[in-house]
Design a protein around this motif. Structure first.
Motif, PDB file in Angstrom:
ATOM      1  N   GLN A  66      46.599  45.887  10.861  1.00 42.21           N
ATOM      2  CA  GLN A  66      45.766  44.901  11.522  1.00 42.21           C
ATOM      3  C   GLN A  66      46.192  43.472  11.189  1.00 42.21           C
ATOM      4  O   GLN A  66      45.945  42.550  11.967  1.00 42.21           O
ATOM      5  CB  GLN A  66      44.298  45.127  11.188  1.00 42.21           C
ATOM      6  N   GLN A  67      46.866  43.282  10.049  1.00 42.24           N
ATOM      7  CA  GLN A  67      47.325  41.931   9.704  1.00 42.24           C
ATOM      8  C   GLN A  67      48.361  41.432  10.714  1.00 42.24           C
ATOM      9  O   GLN A  67      48.374  40.243  11.068  1.00 42.24           O
ATOM     10  CB  GLN A  67      47.903  41.911   8.288  1.00 42.24           C
ATOM     11  N   GLU A  68      49.239  42.344  11.177  1.00 40.38           N
ATOM     12  CA  GLU A  68      50.232  41.958  12.184  1.00 40.38           C
ATOM     13  C   GLU A  68      49.554  41.507  13.471  1.00 40.38           C
ATOM     14  O   GLU A  68      49.958  40.524  14.093  1.00 40.38           O
ATOM     15  CB  GLU A  68      51.176  43.124  12.480  1.00 40.38           C
ATOM     16  N   LEU A  69      48.511  42.240  13.870  1.00 36.37           N
ATOM     17  CA  LEU A  69      47.809  41.873  15.093  1.00 36.37           C
ATOM     18  C   LEU A  69      47.093  40.539  14.915  1.00 36.37           C
ATOM     19  O   LEU A  69      47.113  39.691  15.821  1.00 36.37           O
ATOM     20  CB  LEU A  69      46.823  42.975  15.484  1.00 36.37           C
ATOM     21  N   HIS A  70      46.498  40.330  13.761  1.00 35.29           N
ATOM     22  CA  HIS A  70      45.830  39.056  13.489  1.00 35.29           C
ATOM     23  C   HIS A  70      46.821  37.899  13.575  1.00 35.29           C
ATOM     24  O   HIS A  70      46.505  36.831  14.134  1.00 35.29           O
ATOM     25  CB  HIS A  70      45.187  39.086  12.105  1.00 35.29           C
ATOM     26  N   LEU A 113      39.493  43.968  13.494  1.00 37.13           N
ATOM     27  CA  LEU A 113      40.013  43.890  14.855  1.00 37.13           C
ATOM     28  C   LEU A 113      38.913  43.717  15.890  1.00 37.13           C
ATOM     29  O   LEU A 113      39.166  43.286  17.011  1.00 37.13           O
ATOM     30  CB  LEU A 113      40.813  45.158  15.174  1.00 37.13           C
ATOM     31  N   THR A 114      37.680  44.064  15.513  1.00 41.77           N
ATOM     32  CA  THR A 114      36.572  43.992  16.461  1.00 41.77           C
ATOM     33  C   THR A 114      36.425  42.592  17.034  1.00 41.77           C
ATOM     34  O   THR A 114      36.303  42.409  18.253  1.00 41.77           O
ATOM     35  CB  THR A 114      35.258  44.414  15.771  1.00 41.77           C
ATOM     36  N   THR A 115      36.438  41.601  16.157  1.00 40.41           N
ATOM     37  CA  THR A 115      36.233  40.220  16.610  1.00 40.41           C
ATOM     38  C   THR A 115      37.388  39.738  17.475  1.00 40.41           C
ATOM     39  O   THR A 115      37.183  39.152  18.550  1.00 40.41           O
ATOM     40  CB  THR A 115      36.053  39.298  15.394  1.00 40.41           C
ATOM     41  N   VAL A 116      38.630  39.978  17.034  1.00 42.47           N
ATOM     42  CA  VAL A 116      39.797  39.500  17.781  1.00 42.47           C
ATOM     43  C   VAL A 116      39.843  40.105  19.173  1.00 42.47           C
ATOM     44  O   VAL A 116      39.991  39.390  20.183  1.00 42.47           O
ATOM     45  CB  VAL A 116      41.089  39.826  17.006  1.00 42.47           C
TER      46      VAL A 116
END
Length: 606
Positions: free
Chosen positions: A457-461, A493-496
């Motif tokens: 999830q850090q990569e997606l952020h 990831l919910t918020t993003v």
């Protein structure tokens, strides 16, 4: 009351599938129960150690074979708001036990971590495995063979499922689950979510975010949204492990204490020494498990229970599958709207009629099995109540309301919020997954878009912060399964993804990890199995591949030529960063033997 024929058919299928395991399990439970009062097998030195700190009267009582001894397994710590109230419970339980002519001892403590603290942190990679560790720790506490019944003090995400696994492993002993209740309502959950989204967009700072979070999580008790912790409490009541009406009474209230005392007395009343012997392993059967799944669907409960219910059932020799869960979802309507499936919190749910109305409504329409055993000693119909405090300080139960006190929170079966439970299994050339659509708008139930692949999830952020997530896409977040890193929740990831969806983009998530029990408005195909670290097809997806997620048909597919897709090498990922730090090195054996998600992601039943 007879159950709906479709419910009966699924239950019969589970019974037949489970028969060999269930019969072997019951043989073990009955053999353990026939040995009588278990302290009777202890030598004098063993017994002396077991009651060394007891009062003279308690020692005299425990030296014989007539006075029941109640074991307390507690998940108390004062960092978890939901478990902090348990600090005073042992004293209440001991007092109630003495008044009932028994003895009570704390048999042991179990670890209890807070997913809310560890979300997005390395410690979250211990979370799912803590469930099985909790079962083991409870087993250590009960291994002294000093007890005739057990009360289990636990509330939150992995704690209750772990304690249930322990209770069913020691299935020859009666087991009563004692909750602490939800904290009082604070900042509304939708307002908290709004501030989180503003923070993610850089429109408010950390001070504003922390203030909002602190007003939401503000005191003793369970978080008030309907995630895994409160789904646990619903399950314990609808499966008959709670005293009727116990789930959602606030901590620190006279009624909460009265329910705790009552639970202790009832646990002593259902031991083998009395006339109402109710061993947990006999009490919980296939009908109880189906009732739990029905309750999950009717309330829009946590997706985490597609893992936990499978593992809990397996502890009793019952084989529950995702297909069973999905088919039950097609039968059971959604009749509760609690955040994130609505604006209400669990206190509002309780005020609207709560568990009593819910059970009454489901029973009325044949969606639950009434002919089950419960710790209360009657069928599930006895749980159609509204708990009150009597004038003498005891628990008084009134009939549940005939109609909901707030139809925006609790609906009737005739006028449901959704005709199905909204929790479905997906299958296709990527494997199997689950999706919860009770809070997803219908126009988002089918998403077809190119893949954007991330290993965490850090990569997606980072891509979000860099403005690199334009257009429609399916975020493929892999190497998040139990073998890879313990299957952490990807709650951040919910918020993003919510922000991107609010901007008009069609987005979805595909992952072999978990999403929060409070997963909401974005379509998320989660718990993909086989996982990437186990050579699952999700590991062969590439950026730009078209993914079709169809929650209507129940499919999840990558639209690539089958031969080409099968010939692709699996993706490589450096997982060494998951192996150390925050205790992760201690869980290497768990990662090595963890079973697949559709079998509960367990190290005990893999």
């Amino acid at each position: 009351m007879s159950a709906d024929k479709r419910i009966e058919a699924i239950t019969a299928r589970i019974i037949e599938r489970s028969r060999p395991l269930r019969e072997a399990y019951l043989t073990r439970v009955r053999a353990a129960a026939t040995t009588g009062v278990h302290r009777g097998v202890l030598g004098c030195g063993n017994l002396a150690h077991g009651f060394a700190v007891c009062s003279p009267a308690e020692k005299q009582a425990l030296a014989g074979d007539r006075v029941p001894n109640l074991g307390i397994i507690t998940a108390y710590n004062d960092m978890l708001s939901a478990h902090q109230p348990f600090e005073t419970y042992p004293a209440l339980i001991r007092e109630a036990a003495r008044e009932a002519g028994g003895v009570a001892q704390v048999a042991g403590g179990v670890p209890a971590m807070c997913d809310g603290v560890t979300q997005g942190q390395p410690g979250m990679e211990l979370s799912l495995f803590s469930r099985d560790l909790i079962a083991m720790a409870a087993g250590v506490g009960l291994s002294h063979n000093m007890f005739d019944a057990v009360v289990y003090l636990g509330v939150c995400d992995k704690i209750v499922p772990g304690l249930v696994i322990a209770a069913l492993t020691f299935g020859h002993l009666p087991a009563v689950f004692v909750p602490a209740g939800p904290m009082t309502s604070g900042l509304p959950n939708d307002e908290k979510a709004r501030v989180r989204q503003l923070y993610a967009e850089g429109k408010v700072g950390r001070d504003e975010l922390l203030e909002a979070e602190s007003k939401s999580y503000h005191g003793p008790g369970t978080c008030t949204f309907y995630g895994t912790a409160n789904s646990n409490q619903m399950l314990m009541e609808i499966m008959g492990f709670h005293m009727p009406g116990a789930s959602f009474i606030n901590p620190g209230t006279p009624l909460r204490d009265a329910l705790t005392r009552e639970a202790a007395r009832r646990a002593l009343a259902i031991t083998a020494q009395g006339n109402e012997f109710t061993p947990a392993g006999e009490m919980i059967d296939e009908r109880s498990i189906v009732n739990g799944v029905v309750g999950l669907h009717a309330t829009g409960g946590s997706t985490n229970h597609t893992l936990h219910l499978v593992a809990m059932a397996r502890a009793a020799g019952i084989v529950l599958t995702w297909q069973d869960i999905s088919e039950l979802s097609d039968i059971v309507p959604l009749i509760a709207r609690v955040y994130p499936n609505g604006l209400a919190d669990v206190n509002h749910f309780h005020a609207a009629g709560g568990m009593g109305f819910l059970i009454q409504e489901l029973l009325k329409h044949g969606l639950l099995h009434d002919d089950v055993r419960t710790v209360y000693g009657q069928g599930l119909a006895a749980y159609r109540i509204d708990p009150r405090l009597g004038e003498d300080g005891s628990v008084r139960r009134e009939p549940a309301p005939e109609a909901s006190h707030d139809a925006k929170i609790l609906a009737s079966i005739e006028t449901p919020f959704h005709t199905t439970g909204g929790l479905k299994m997906l299958s296709g050339n990527i494997g199997k997954a689950v999706i919860k659509i009770s809070a997803v708008k219908p126009d988002r139930h089918i998403i077809e878009a190119p893949a954007r692949v991330f290993h965490g999830q850090q990569e997606l952020h980072a891509a979000f912060k860099n403005g690199a997530l334009g257009g429609d896409f399916v975020a493929v977040v892999r190497f998040q399964g139990p073998k890879a890193n313990g299957m952490p929740e990807l709650h951040q990831l919910t918020t993003v993804l919510g922000i991107l969806q609010d901007r008009g983009q069609h987005v979805a998530l595909l992952t072999d990890g978990r999403m929060s029990g409070a997963s909401g408005k974005v379509p998320c195909a989660i718990h993909v199995t086989p996982e990437a670290a186990d050579d699952g097809p999700i590991g062969r997806i590439r950026d730009g591949d078209i993914i079709r997620l169809d929650a209507v048909r129940g499919t999840i597919e990558v639209l690539v030529d089958a031969g080409e897709f099968a010939a692709r090498p699996k993706a490589a990922a450096d997982l060494s960063g998951n192996e150390t730090g925050m205790g992760r090195e201690l869980f290497a054996p768990f990662r090595a033997i963890a079973g697949p998600a559709d079998q509960g992601a367990s190290v005990l039943f893999s």
